[in-house]
Design a protein around this motif. Structure first.
Motif, PDB file in Angstrom:
ATOM      1  N   ALA A 455     -51.067 -50.184  13.224  1.00  0.00           N
ATOM      2  CA  ALA A 455     -50.108 -50.707  14.202  1.00  0.00           C
ATOM      3  C   ALA A 455     -48.710 -50.774  13.605  1.00  0.00           C
ATOM      4  N   GLY A 456     -48.618 -51.172  12.327  1.00  0.00           N
ATOM      5  CA  GLY A 456     -47.315 -51.187  11.679  1.00  0.00           C
ATOM      6  C   GLY A 456     -46.715 -49.805  11.543  1.00  0.00           C
ATOM      7  N   LEU A 457     -47.556 -48.801  11.272  1.00  0.00           N
ATOM      8  CA  LEU A 457     -47.058 -47.424  11.171  1.00  0.00           C
ATOM      9  C   LEU A 457     -46.566 -46.917  12.528  1.00  0.00           C
ATOM     10  N   LEU A 458     -47.307 -47.231  13.592  1.00  0.00           N
ATOM     11  CA  LEU A 458     -46.844 -46.844  14.926  1.00  0.00           C
ATOM     12  C   LEU A 458     -45.501 -47.494  15.250  1.00  0.00           C
ATOM     13  N   GLY A 459     -45.352 -48.759  14.876  1.00  0.00           N
ATOM     14  CA  GLY A 459     -44.078 -49.425  15.107  1.00  0.00           C
ATOM     15  C   GLY A 459     -42.955 -48.832  14.286  1.00  0.00           C
ATOM     16  N   ALA A 460     -43.230 -48.482  13.033  1.00  0.00           N
ATOM     17  CA  ALA A 460     -42.190 -47.894  12.188  1.00  0.00           C
ATOM     18  C   ALA A 460     -41.751 -46.537  12.705  1.00  0.00           C
ATOM     19  N   LEU A 461     -42.685 -45.758  13.226  1.00  0.00           N
ATOM     20  CA  LEU A 461     -42.326 -44.449  13.775  1.00  0.00           C
ATOM     21  C   LEU A 461     -41.496 -44.565  15.049  1.00  0.00           C
ATOM     22  N   THR A 462     -41.578 -45.705  15.727  1.00  0.00           N
ATOM     23  CA  THR A 462     -40.843 -45.877  16.974  1.00  0.00           C
ATOM     24  C   THR A 462     -39.352 -45.703  16.768  1.00  0.00           C
ATOM     25  N   PHE A 463     -38.812 -46.320  15.737  1.00  0.00           N
ATOM     26  CA  PHE A 463     -37.400 -46.124  15.429  1.00  0.00           C
ATOM     27  C   PHE A 463     -37.192 -45.078  14.339  1.00  0.00           C
ATOM     28  N   ALA A 542     -46.926 -54.502  14.218  1.00  0.00           N
ATOM     29  CA  ALA A 542     -46.223 -53.432  14.930  1.00  0.00           C
ATOM     30  C   ALA A 542     -44.744 -53.760  15.084  1.00  0.00           C
ATOM     31  N   TRP A 543     -44.429 -54.985  15.442  1.00  0.00           N
ATOM     32  CA  TRP A 543     -43.024 -55.366  15.615  1.00  0.00           C
ATOM     33  C   TRP A 543     -42.286 -55.403  14.275  1.00  0.00           C
ATOM     34  N   ALA A 544     -42.970 -55.852  13.215  1.00  0.00           N
ATOM     35  CA  ALA A 544     -42.323 -55.853  11.903  1.00  0.00           C
ATOM     36  C   ALA A 544     -41.964 -54.431  11.471  1.00  0.00           C
ATOM     37  N   GLY A 545     -42.884 -53.483  11.676  1.00  0.00           N
ATOM     38  CA  GLY A 545     -42.576 -52.094  11.347  1.00  0.00           C
ATOM     39  C   GLY A 545     -41.472 -51.526  12.198  1.00  0.00           C
ATOM     40  N   LEU A 546     -41.480 -51.842  13.495  1.00  0.00           N
ATOM     41  CA  LEU A 546     -40.448 -51.341  14.402  1.00  0.00           C
ATOM     42  C   LEU A 546     -39.062 -51.854  14.001  1.00  0.00           C
ATOM     43  N   LEU A 547     -38.940 -53.153  13.813  1.00  0.00           N
ATOM     44  CA  LEU A 547     -37.632 -53.728  13.486  1.00  0.00           C
ATOM     45  C   LEU A 547     -37.186 -53.337  12.080  1.00  0.00           C
ATOM     46  N   GLY A 548     -38.143 -53.224  11.149  1.00  0.00           N
ATOM     47  CA  GLY A 548     -37.767 -52.787   9.807  1.00  0.00           C
ATOM     48  C   GLY A 548     -37.192 -51.381   9.809  1.00  0.00           C
ATOM     49  N   ALA A 549     -37.832 -50.477  10.555  1.00  0.00           N
ATOM     50  CA  ALA A 549     -37.297 -49.119  10.651  1.00  0.00           C
ATOM     51  C   ALA A 549     -35.988 -49.100  11.424  1.00  0.00           C
ATOM     52  N   GLY A 550     -35.821 -49.981  12.418  1.00  0.00           N
ATOM     53  CA  GLY A 550     -34.575 -50.022  13.170  1.00  0.00           C
ATOM     54  C   GLY A 550     -33.408 -50.539  12.360  1.00  0.00           C
ATOM     55  N   VAL A 551     -33.662 -51.491  11.484  1.00  0.00           N
ATOM     56  CA  VAL A 551     -32.584 -52.044  10.659  1.00  0.00           C
ATOM     57  C   VAL A 551     -32.217 -51.093   9.529  1.00  0.00           C
ATOM     58  N   PHE A 552     -33.216 -50.546   8.846  1.00  0.00           N
ATOM     59  CA  PHE A 552     -32.962 -49.708   7.675  1.00  0.00           C
ATOM     60  C   PHE A 552     -32.940 -48.207   7.994  1.00  0.00           C
ATOM     61  N   ARG A 553     -33.249 -47.824   9.237  1.00  0.00           N
ATOM     62  CA  ARG A 553     -33.116 -46.453   9.725  1.00  0.00           C
ATOM     63  C   ARG A 553     -34.009 -45.449   9.008  1.00  0.00           C
ATOM     64  N   THR A 555     -38.489 -44.585   8.420  1.00  0.00           N
ATOM     65  CA  THR A 555     -39.860 -44.999   8.692  1.00  0.00           C
ATOM     66  C   THR A 555     -40.490 -45.712   7.508  1.00  0.00           C
ATOM     67  N   VAL A 556     -40.216 -45.235   6.309  1.00  0.00           N
ATOM     68  CA  VAL A 556     -40.823 -45.831   5.107  1.00  0.00           C
ATOM     69  C   VAL A 556     -40.427 -47.294   4.979  1.00  0.00           C
ATOM     70  N   ALA A 557     -39.207 -47.635   5.361  1.00  0.00           N
ATOM     71  CA  ALA A 557     -38.764 -49.029   5.273  1.00  0.00           C
ATOM     72  C   ALA A 557     -39.578 -49.912   6.211  1.00  0.00           C
ATOM     73  N   GLY A 558     -39.890 -49.408   7.419  1.00  0.00           N
ATOM     74  CA  GLY A 558     -40.709 -50.192   8.328  1.00  0.00           C
ATOM     75  C   GLY A 558     -42.104 -50.436   7.780  1.00  0.00           C
ATOM     76  N   VAL A 559     -42.720 -49.408   7.189  1.00  0.00           N
ATOM     77  CA  VAL A 559     -44.047 -49.587   6.594  1.00  0.00           C
ATOM     78  C   VAL A 559     -43.980 -50.533   5.402  1.00  0.00           C
ATOM     79  N   ALA A 560     -42.912 -50.429   4.619  1.00  0.00           N
ATOM     80  CA  ALA A 560     -42.754 -51.320   3.463  1.00  0.00           C
ATOM     81  C   ALA A 560     -42.634 -52.776   3.895  1.00  0.00           C
TER      82      ALA A 560
END
Length: 644
Positions: A455-463, A542-553, A555-560
């Protein structure tokens, strides 16, 4: 009609501006070429016109700057380079996704695929398209909103002769129906052949602003095309007479029976042919390199063959564009382009506004929407900065097409389910894991179960995919930090995470009962509370991955961020809860009831206690805190960009 006034790019440090005080206009119903050598600033001009790059000046699209246009996609269609998009997305899926961003019906994608000749390639992936097919898809993308104006950056670069002929035929048809076309090119011969108007720039400054015929006559080398069955005899005669008269005449032998003569005229060549008894089949003045006649050269006949133009495709009445995509043209429209294409008589007779020169009081004039009449243009020089375009107009539909339009999402779901089933069977065989841990395949040594990581990976890929394959950013600047887009991503990602989480529980339970019997996967007595915790964990990751990727631009940041919650944030919160300042949640509903003005039912106390108990758990608290911090960071960065 477009009017670009005082466009000036912002230089970096001590560098000079790529575009310096450039003013020109593009009239409706014409094809205008922005001509300049490589590095002259052509692409920068388009980016300044589209407000994608900071600078000074303004561009009016039928009297309005772009940021004041209600639906930009229905006013201007843009093609800057190749089509941006995930290489695994299909041609039809890409257009349907961008159609949702432009707010047009989903059927528009199928109509445009037929219009640009890609009807048979709708299922092809973007990564497999040739350059010509990619350029056709780019034109379909630009025409999605049925725009009045088309802005294209070097659309014919790298294309074959046949593809270029088709492309400029489509642009010509769009202009003939009242549209406005502006494209960049570095080839003056191409500009002379295909444009009604040519704006020449050099080092970001205006050099010339001419109609096509004047440009070809004054800035291209004239020549005479001759066709004769005795080409060698006539070439020898012309060369001998030129040497005898000490004139500079160049004779170039083309394929077949064709000659190209530079430095002479039709009367002089005709007299020479008459004196030497040479039969002449063709004698015509030309400008630029128009190439041999296809009818007499079979090798090039296929390249110059008439290509039918697209059928009309109309938008609903709410559109602001010119009304149609080019329709099938007559034989004259599909004929190969020869020499210089002169503009229609009514366009040649119309007065043309000349560029404004520097004046002492130019900076004090007030900007305003220009009129169609002749006269000097105003000289406003307001500061210009990139602004987020209101896109997508259908955020939920856009996000659904974006997430499920590629194979990545089903592959992640399949991989998570497979890993969860194998892990659950292994844990059941090894023993020592409680039933609730078996159902979600969560051994004690792992910080998170596979479903939560998926779920976190799906969220990170969103952004993450938005920045890696910028479907919204290709021609419209950075990914817009629009609240509706964020809410759509949060909603779709949460729904996907919930489906994944409960799919894993259902499949794991079925596998355990199939292999080890019903006793291996009993239904817990407190299954509602456990289900709520499991759903909260999946959505939170999922939301943590999404927002992490959105802030740091990335995908790896969202998963991290998702992995960092149980490994870093949880130990910190456990230390804080273990301190003397930590308090129990017992009695919290009663204290809230005393502080609240309104009294709620007593049954609500049980729900408040359950929520408080859930948030009191270190993992849930760390996840909620991480999501809150990331959401605040995302909103703050978005507000800061808008303030600029």
């Amino acid at each position: 009609m477009l009017q670009a006034i005082g466009l000036t790019s912002t230089p970096r440090r001590d560098l000079t501006s790529a575009v310096d005080d450039l003013t020109f206009e593009v009239r409706s119903g014409t094809v205008t070429a922005l001509l300049g050598a490589s590095g002259a600033g052509k692409t920068t001009v388009l980016r300044l016109m589209l407000e994608l790059q900071p600078g000074r000046g303004i561009t009016y699209f039928r009297g309005l700057p772009l940021h004041r246009v209600a639906h930009p996609a229905r006013e201007v269609g843009v093609l800057l380079g190749d089509v941006p998009g995930h290489p695994g997305r299909t041609v039809r899926g890409q257009l349907r996704m961008l159609g949702a961003a432009a707010g047009v019906p989903a059927s528009r994608a199928d109509e445009l695929l037929g219009a640009v000749g890609l009807d048979g390639l709708r299922g092809e992936r973007l990564g497999t398209l040739s350059l010509g097919m990619d350029r056709r898809l780019g034109l379909a993308t630009a025409l999605l909103g049925d725009p009045h104006a088309l802005l294209l950056d070097a659309p014919s670069a790298g294309l074959s002769l046949r593809e270029s002929t088709w492309l400029f035929g489509l642009l010509r048809a769009h202009a003939a129906r009242g549209g406005t076309v502006l494209y960049t090119t570095s080839d003056p011969k191409e500009a002379a052949r295909t444009a009604d108007h040519v704006v020449t720039i050099d080092d970001g400054r205006l050099v010339a602003d001419q109609d096509g015929a004047e440009f070809a006559r004054t800035r291209l080398r004239p020549r005479v095309a001759v066709r004769t069955p005795h080409a060698a005899r006539l070439a020898d005669a012309l060369s001998r007479e030129a040497r005898a008269e000490r004139r500079s005449v160049e004779v170039v032998a083309e394929a077949g029976s064709r000659l190209t003569v530079y430095g002479s005229s039709c009367p002089e060549i005709g007299e020479t042919a008459f004196r030497h008894g040479v039969l002449v089949h063709q004698l015509a003045d030309e400008f630029g390199d128009t190439g041999p006649e296809p009818a007499h050269h079979p090798a090039l006949a296929a390249a110059f063959a008439p290509i039918p133009l697209p059928r009309p495709v109309s938008l609903p009445a709410s559109g602001q564009g010119s009304g149609t995509v080019p329709a099938p043209a007559s034989e004259a429209d599909t004929a190969p382009t020869r020499a210089v294409i002169a503009p229609p008589a009514e366009l040649r007779a119309a007065p043309r506004t000349k560029p404004v020169t520097n004046s002492a009081n130019a900076s004090t004039s007030t900007p305003g929407p220009p009129s169609d009449g002749p006269g000097p243009l105003p000289r406003p020089v307001p500061p210009l900065s990139p602004r987020p375009v209101r896109s997508p107009l259908r955020p939920v539909r856009y996000e659904l097409h974006r997430m499920f339009g590629i194979r990545t999402t089903p592959l992640i779901v399949a991989a998570v389910v497979l890993v969860s089933v194998l892990l659950a069977l292994f844990l059941a065989r090894a023993g020592g894991t409680p039933p609730r841990g078996l159902l979600v395949a969560w051994p004690a040594i792992l910080p998170l179960p596979p479903a939560a990581l998926g779920a976190g990976l799906l969220g990170a890929l969103t952004f993450g995919d938005e920045f890696r394959y910028p479907a919204l950013a290709g021609a419209r600047g950075t990914v817009p930090r629009r609240l509706a887009l964020l809410l759509a991503k949060l909603a779709v990602t949460a729904a996907s995470a919930l489906l994944l989480a409960f799919l894993v529980v259902a499949v794991d339970g079925a596998a355990l009962r199939l292999v080890h019997g019903h006793a291996a996967a009993p239904v817990p007595d407190n299954w509602p509370a456990l289900g709520a915790r499991w759903a909260g964990l999946a959505v939170g990751c999922a939301w943590a991955g999404l927002l992490g990727a959105g802030v740091f631009r990335v995908t790896v940041a969202g998963v991290a961020v998702v992995v960092a919650v149980p490994t870093l944030a949880v130990p910190l919160l456990q230390t804080a809860f273990a301190g003397p300042s930590a308090r129990s949640t017992a009695g919290l509903p009663a204290r809230l009831r005393e502080l609240a003005w309104l009294q709620w039912p007593t049954r609500a106390d049980h729900w408040l206690t359950a929520v408080a108990g859930l948030l009191a758990r270190p993992l849930a608290a760390a996840l909620a805190l991480s999501v809150s911090v990331l959401l605040c960071a995302y909103l703050l960065t978005g507000l800061r960009r808008r303030a600029r």
